[in-house]
Each structure stands twice: as C-alpha cells, then as structure tokens.
Enzyme design. Sequence first.
Site, PDB file in Angstrom:
ATOM      1  N   ASP A 129       0.836  -1.198   0.000  1.00  0.00           N
ATOM      2  CA  ASP A 129       0.000   0.000   0.000  1.00  0.00           C
ATOM      3  C   ASP A 129       0.871   1.249   0.000  1.00  0.00           C
ATOM      4  OD1 ASP A 129       0.392   0.956   2.815  1.00  0.00           O
ATOM      5  OD2 ASP A 129      -0.563  -0.947   3.294  1.00  0.00           O
ATOM      6  N   VAL A 130       0.267   2.374  -0.337  1.00  0.00           N
ATOM      7  CA  VAL A 130       1.044   3.581  -0.612  1.00  0.00           C
ATOM      8  C   VAL A 130       1.847   4.040   0.601  1.00  0.00           C
ATOM      9  CG1 VAL A 130      -0.835   5.183  -0.043  1.00  0.00           C
ATOM     10  CG2 VAL A 130       0.910   5.865  -1.715  1.00  0.00           C
TER      11      VAL A 130
END
Length: 267
Positions: free
Chosen positions: A116-117
């Site tokens: 995830d970012v």
Amino acid sequence: MPERVQKILSQWGIASRRQAEQLIVEGRVRLNGQVAHLGDKVSLGVDHVEVDGKLVQSIAAPTGEIPRPKSLYFLLNKPAGIVSTCADPQGRSTVIDLLPKALQQGQGLHPVGRLDVESTGAILLTNDGELTYYLTHPRHIIPKTYQVLVAGSPSSAVLRQWRQGVMLEDRNTLPAQVKVLHRSDAQTLLEVILVEGRNRQIRKVAEQLGHSVLRLHRTAIGDIQLGRPPVLSGKYRPLESFEISLLKDQFDLTSIRLPAEIKEQSV
C-alpha cells in the site's frame, strides 16, 4: 493475427495485463480514435492505439509477431508515497517511475503484487508473466517478512491471537509468525511473516487487535532480502541468477498447464 488490446499494452510495457484491462475499463485507451473496450483486437502495423492521448509506439514486427523483450527481474525498495502500479490516474509517482527511462517503456515491467502507498520495502518488478501469475495466485504460498511498528505494547494473548489467525472480513487469516524485536510502553517493533497477502492485512489485523500500525516495512520476499546486498530506499537491483531460480523453483513452470490467457500475458 489480431491481438487483444490489453496484450499489446502489456507486451509494450505500458502496464501489466491486469492494469491494462483497468485502463481500458476507465476509458483511457483509444483504438483508431475510438474508446477501446475489453475484447477489442489490434492488427499489427495497421491499427493505432493511444493511452491517455499518447500514441503507443509502432507494434509492427517483420515476422508479424509481437516483439517480446528479454526477461527482467528486479528487487526495488519502495519508499512511502509511491504507488505499486504501472500508472496512476491520480498522477502519483509509481514504482515504475523509479526506474531509468530506458526501463520504463518497451520492456513490459510491472510490479508483482502490491504494497500500500504508506508502506515501504521489498517489491519485485518483472516482465515474466508466468512467474507473476504463480507468485500472486492464492494457491501458491511464498512467505513475506515485514517489520511492523505498532502503537502500545501488545500482550502475550494478543500476539498469540495474531499468530493463530484473526477473523477478518468473514474468514480467518492464516497462521502467521509474529515475533517481538523491541518493546516499550509507547510502541513495539514486530517481525511478522505472512503466507497470504490480503488487502492491507497487517494494518487491519493490528487495528482490530487494538494496536494501530505506525510503520510497515517489507524486508524479504521468500529468501530474497533487501539487506543482502543492501538496497537503499527508492533504489533497485537486478536479481541474481540464484534468486531467480529460488523463485522459479517454488513452482514447476514447465509441467503445469497454464490457462491460455496467462500464457498470452507472459513477456
């Protein structure tokens, strides 16, 4: 012979096969000036394909076949704020943007799985579609190791519950290895080894158990580690031949019959 648009985009390094399909669904791909649809096909040297208004380089080949770049395998240390895709409709930087310009297009490179970012650490990039299929298929288990900094000090009971599995979105998580690396009253550094990769799994489980994640960093994918040799944040290195063999030895790629659509996305 005409080929599907998503195959063309994948083999010319615009996006992975799955991401190319998403580009088409979002209406960002045009075929001969018209919005492309899933199932549309392209004739080599005849049709024109655009992505976000930019013409894809010529797809004609003397043999009438789609050129297949040399198989490439990289380990990248993803920084926070970078998305694990080939392209981002919000204009955010992607893992592909961290590569030299010569590798960003025409090679078919794409990330294997996602971080995830907000998360950092190890992510594989390759243009080997068969290997990507096996590494990301739920049936195939390859452990991934994370260092996870959580708020507070999880009790023995909490850690035992995490190890045994937690009910998450109507089904239990698989057993995990969870080890305390450093502990204080305010925060605890854990090593977590998973054999599944559900969306934001570590963050969701930690939150459910009462300890929000402050930092999440993936240190290894199977036996391939960021620290041997060290890969700095935002940098990458080619996989060694023995590391590629380690990945491929997880699966007998020569004896398993692949679905036709998976064979086609191999580059």
